[in-house]
Design a protein around this motif. Structure first.
Motif, mmCIF file in Angstrom:
data_model
loop_
_atom_site.group_PDB
_atom_site.id
_atom_site.type_symbol
_atom_site.label_atom_id
_atom_site.label_comp_id
_atom_site.label_asym_id
_atom_site.label_seq_id
_atom_site.Cartn_x
_atom_site.Cartn_y
_atom_site.Cartn_z
ATOM 1 N N SER A 134 -8.479 0.755 -1.635
ATOM 2 C CA SER A 134 -7.492 0.517 -2.689
ATOM 3 C C SER A 134 -6.076 0.869 -2.215
ATOM 4 C CB SER A 134 -7.864 1.370 -3.901
ATOM 5 O OG SER A 134 -6.742 1.672 -4.649
ATOM 6 N N LEU A 185 0.279 13.094 -1.595
ATOM 7 C CA LEU A 185 -0.539 14.282 -1.866
ATOM 8 C C LEU A 185 -0.660 15.181 -0.634
ATOM 9 C CD1 LEU A 185 -3.351 12.711 -4.099
ATOM 10 C CD2 LEU A 185 -1.434 14.135 -4.816
ATOM 11 N N VAL A 186 -0.810 14.564 0.542
ATOM 12 C CA VAL A 186 -0.926 15.361 1.772
ATOM 13 C C VAL A 186 0.359 16.170 1.999
ATOM 14 C CG1 VAL A 186 -0.877 15.124 4.301
ATOM 15 C CG2 VAL A 186 -2.681 14.035 2.993
ATOM 16 N N PRO A 232 -14.296 9.513 5.625
ATOM 17 C CA PRO A 232 -13.486 10.723 5.367
ATOM 18 C C PRO A 232 -13.963 11.961 6.140
ATOM 19 C CG PRO A 232 -14.110 9.673 3.308
ATOM 20 C CD PRO A 232 -14.866 8.967 4.395
ATOM 21 N N LEU A 262 -1.036 7.006 -2.558
ATOM 22 C CA LEU A 262 -1.125 8.399 -3.025
ATOM 23 C C LEU A 262 -1.361 9.383 -1.882
ATOM 24 C CD1 LEU A 262 -3.203 8.192 -6.328
ATOM 25 C CD2 LEU A 262 -0.824 8.900 -6.076
ATOM 26 N N PHE A 263 -2.110 8.930 -0.858
ATOM 27 C CA PHE A 263 -2.494 9.845 0.231
ATOM 28 C C PHE A 263 -1.282 10.529 0.896
ATOM 29 C CE2 PHE A 263 -3.780 10.634 4.718
ATOM 30 C CZ PHE A 263 -4.751 11.596 4.480
ATOM 31 N N LEU A 310 -9.864 6.138 8.291
ATOM 32 C CA LEU A 310 -10.185 7.508 7.853
ATOM 33 C C LEU A 310 -10.694 7.512 6.409
ATOM 34 C CD1 LEU A 310 -10.109 10.552 8.578
ATOM 35 C CD2 LEU A 310 -7.800 10.621 7.655
ATOM 36 N N PHE A 311 -10.121 6.643 5.560
ATOM 37 C CA PHE A 311 -10.585 6.575 4.166
ATOM 38 C C PHE A 311 -12.031 6.065 4.109
ATOM 39 C CE2 PHE A 311 -5.890 5.673 3.213
ATOM 40 C CZ PHE A 311 -5.611 7.021 3.104
ATOM 41 N N LYS A 312 -12.414 5.251 5.104
ATOM 42 C CA LYS A 312 -13.785 4.726 5.122
ATOM 43 C C LYS A 312 -14.770 5.740 5.700
ATOM 44 C CE LYS A 312 -12.332 -0.048 5.360
ATOM 45 N NZ LYS A 312 -12.125 -1.207 6.218
ATOM 46 N N MET A 355 -9.653 10.987 -4.815
ATOM 47 C CA MET A 355 -8.903 9.737 -5.041
ATOM 48 C C MET A 355 -9.867 8.549 -5.107
ATOM 49 S SD MET A 355 -5.331 9.767 -2.932
ATOM 50 C CE MET A 355 -6.120 9.743 -1.370
ATOM 51 N N GLN A 356 -10.830 8.533 -4.182
ATOM 52 C CA GLN A 356 -11.790 7.419 -4.157
ATOM 53 C C GLN A 356 -12.609 7.363 -5.445
ATOM 54 O OE1 GLN A 356 -13.789 8.129 -0.402
ATOM 55 N NE2 GLN A 356 -12.537 6.617 0.660
ATOM 56 N N THR A 399 -3.750 1.883 -4.093
ATOM 57 C CA THR A 399 -3.358 3.125 -4.782
ATOM 58 C C THR A 399 -3.666 4.332 -3.895
ATOM 59 O OG1 THR A 399 -4.074 2.006 -6.791
ATOM 60 C CG2 THR A 399 -3.576 4.346 -6.987
ATOM 61 N N ILE A 400 -4.839 4.315 -3.260
ATOM 62 C CA ILE A 400 -5.224 5.438 -2.392
ATOM 63 C C ILE A 400 -4.264 5.527 -1.207
ATOM 64 C CG2 ILE A 400 -7.008 6.240 -0.774
ATOM 65 C CD1 ILE A 400 -9.098 5.266 -2.721
ATOM 66 N N PHE A 432 -7.521 18.040 2.544
ATOM 67 C CA PHE A 432 -7.206 16.610 2.691
ATOM 68 C C PHE A 432 -8.465 15.775 2.425
ATOM 69 C CE2 PHE A 432 -3.605 17.446 6.037
ATOM 70 C CZ PHE A 432 -2.829 18.008 5.035
ATOM 71 N N PHE A 433 -9.605 16.270 2.929
ATOM 72 C CA PHE A 433 -10.888 15.583 2.746
ATOM 73 C C PHE A 433 -11.218 15.485 1.252
ATOM 74 C CE2 PHE A 433 -15.531 16.132 2.171
ATOM 75 C CZ PHE A 433 -15.983 14.978 2.783
#
Lengths: 73, 399
Positions: B225, B235-236, B117, B231-232, B113-115, A51-52, B227-228, A44-45
């Motif tokens: 974004s 994809l997960v 990771p 998509l997350f 979490l995206f900020k 993606m980023q 998009t992220i 996941f990481f």
């Protein structure tokens, strides 16, 4: 079957694991379970990082295109 | 005349049969849960319906001269009791936990979490208690005369309590058909979820120094974004589905809810999932869980053991996260506040709030809420994955 024997002889078939002592089966679940959780979250990481990177690259490309078209006009 | 009165008021006679006096204890337990919900505010949306369900299911009713429970769920139950219908439809089919996950998914914002990771690894470390408790329980249960196969199943469900993730605990217990212990397992899972502000701080304090609790962490307010965010969840779901297929019902429903939230074109559905769906399923889930607390099944030594080991799991999950952060600090230049590790459990967002409150108590200007939330949402993912893995591994062992 002894857990060490399994490790040493690398005979990790399902039948052999089922034949292990209860404590050895428990240890197997603990080790595989913990490693499994870390591995899946590692994936996941990696997904987030990839993606980023892709989105960053895409934004950069768009900004560059916009800059090019501005300077052309 | 006496016979007629006895028939009409058969409920009073109920308590004189066998162990039916135990029902009185269940009224007290139900009352305590309702008290904790109303007076103490501990997870009232769940503890109140559970408490009332526990009272309801232990009320007497005479069917064909055989006193039994009013709307029971288990073997002594009236076949068509409304709680039994709810149980068969929502718990036995695993539908309620899955629908709850759609609602939770719609509530979760993965942006923090995206900020950060790397915080995702705290979601894995804080599952440590699940596996430690699983092993300890597995060593204890055979001593109580429980056979090895059942011990593997029961130990896995008890271990999962530590994740402070009620729906996943319910899902695992139900997958292994642990109907007999569904009541205590669910009550333990949901009670400990609500007791996060009481259980976690002493564990965190015991494992950290004041200097460590004062550590500050940077947080960058950068936009993420869209998009992220879209998509997350997709994809997960695919990754979890390929690597741990047993986790698909939970991950899939959680991520479906999150996709509804993030897609930006289903605002109405997102709001419905976050409010109406969450409330409705919570209400039905609570009273149905309460209905599994039939006296003769609930009042036995194993129930006490489940409650005790559930607490043990919860403490070790908290400790696992904190110790993992301390371990990382041995190698990192920019230290992590180890309290963040404790937020790696699934109790969202309570655990993150507890960590922030503790940081603020030490230093009123220290703000680590966003990092704690990152770990907390990662904990949600971690507990689902752990649940799926445990199911897959135990299924393989008992096949």
């Amino acid at each position: 079957m002894d857990f060490n024997t399994l490790l040493l002889e690398s005979r990790f078939s399902i039948d052999n694991i089922q034949a292990m002592d209860l404590w050895a089966q428990g240890l197997f679940v603990v080790v595989v379970g913990l490693i499994g959780v870390f591995l899946v979250l590692l994936l996941f990481f990696v997904t987030i990082i990839v993606m980023q990177k892709i989105v960053e690259a895409s934004d950069l490309r768009k900004a560059k295109k916009a800059g090019d078209s501005e300077s052309a006009s | 005349m006496f016979e007629v009165l006895k028939e009409i008021f058969s409920g009073i006679n109920f308590f004189s049969y066998g162990d039916n006096w135990k029902a009185l204890i269940m009224y007290v337990i139900g009352g305590i849960l309702i008290y904790l919900a109303i007076k103490k505010g501990y997870e009232p949306t769940l503890l109140l319906p559970i408490g009332f369900g526990a009272i309801l299911v232990n009320l007497p009713l005479s069917i064909a001269g055989e006193p039994t429970t009013v709307a029971g769920v288990l073997d002594k139950a009236a076949d068509s009791g409304f709680l039994k219908i709810l149980f068969d439809a929502g718990i036995a089919t695993e539908l309620f936990p899955i629908l709850i996950f759609v609602a939770i998914g719609a509530m979760i914002d993965f942006t923090p979490l995206f900020k950060n990771p790397y915080m995702i690894f705290f979601g894995a470390a804080a599952q440590f208690g699940i596996f430690v408790t699983f092993f300890v329980t597995l060593m204890i249960l055979p001593l109580l005369g429980i056979d090895n196969i059942y011990a593997l199943k029961l130990a896995s469900a008890i271990g999962i309590i530590g994740a402070a993730d009620g729906p996943t605990t319910l899902f695992v217990a139900n997958h292994f058909s642990l109907t007999e212990y569904l009541g205590p397992i669910s009550v333990a899972a949901y009670s400990y979820m609500s007791l996060v502000p009481i259980i976690q701080p002493p564990v965190i304090k015991a494992l950290t120094s004041k200097k460590e609790r004062l550590i500050r962490m940077d947080y960058h307010e950068e936009p993420v974004s869209k998009t992220i965010k879209i998509l997350f969840p997709i994809l997960v779901t695919i990754i979890a589905g390929i690597i741990v297929p047993m986790s698909v019902p939970l991950v899939g429903s959680l991520m479906f809810g999150n996709l509804i939230r993030e897609c930006g074109v289903l605002e109405s559905l997102s709001q419905t999932a976050q409010h109406e769906l969450a409330n409705l399923i919570t209400l039905l889930l609570g009273i149905t869980i309460g209905a599994t607390m039939v006296a003769d099944k609930f009042i036995n030594p194993v129930t006490g053991l489940i409650l005790l080991l559930g607490l043990f799991a919860f403490i070790f999950d908290t400790a696992g996260g904190v110790l993992f952060a301390k371990f990382l600090n041995l190698f990192l230049k920019r230290k992590i506040n180890p309290m963040i590790g404790a937020a790696g459990i699934s109790a969202f967002p309570m655990s993150a709030r507890v960590v922030q409150k503790m940081a603020k108590d030490e230093d009123p200007t220290n703000f680590i809420l966003m990092q704690a939330i990152s770990a907390n949402v990662a904990g949600q993912l971690g507990s689902i994955v752990a649940g799926g893995l445990v199911i897959a591994l135990i299924d393989m062992l008992v096949k």
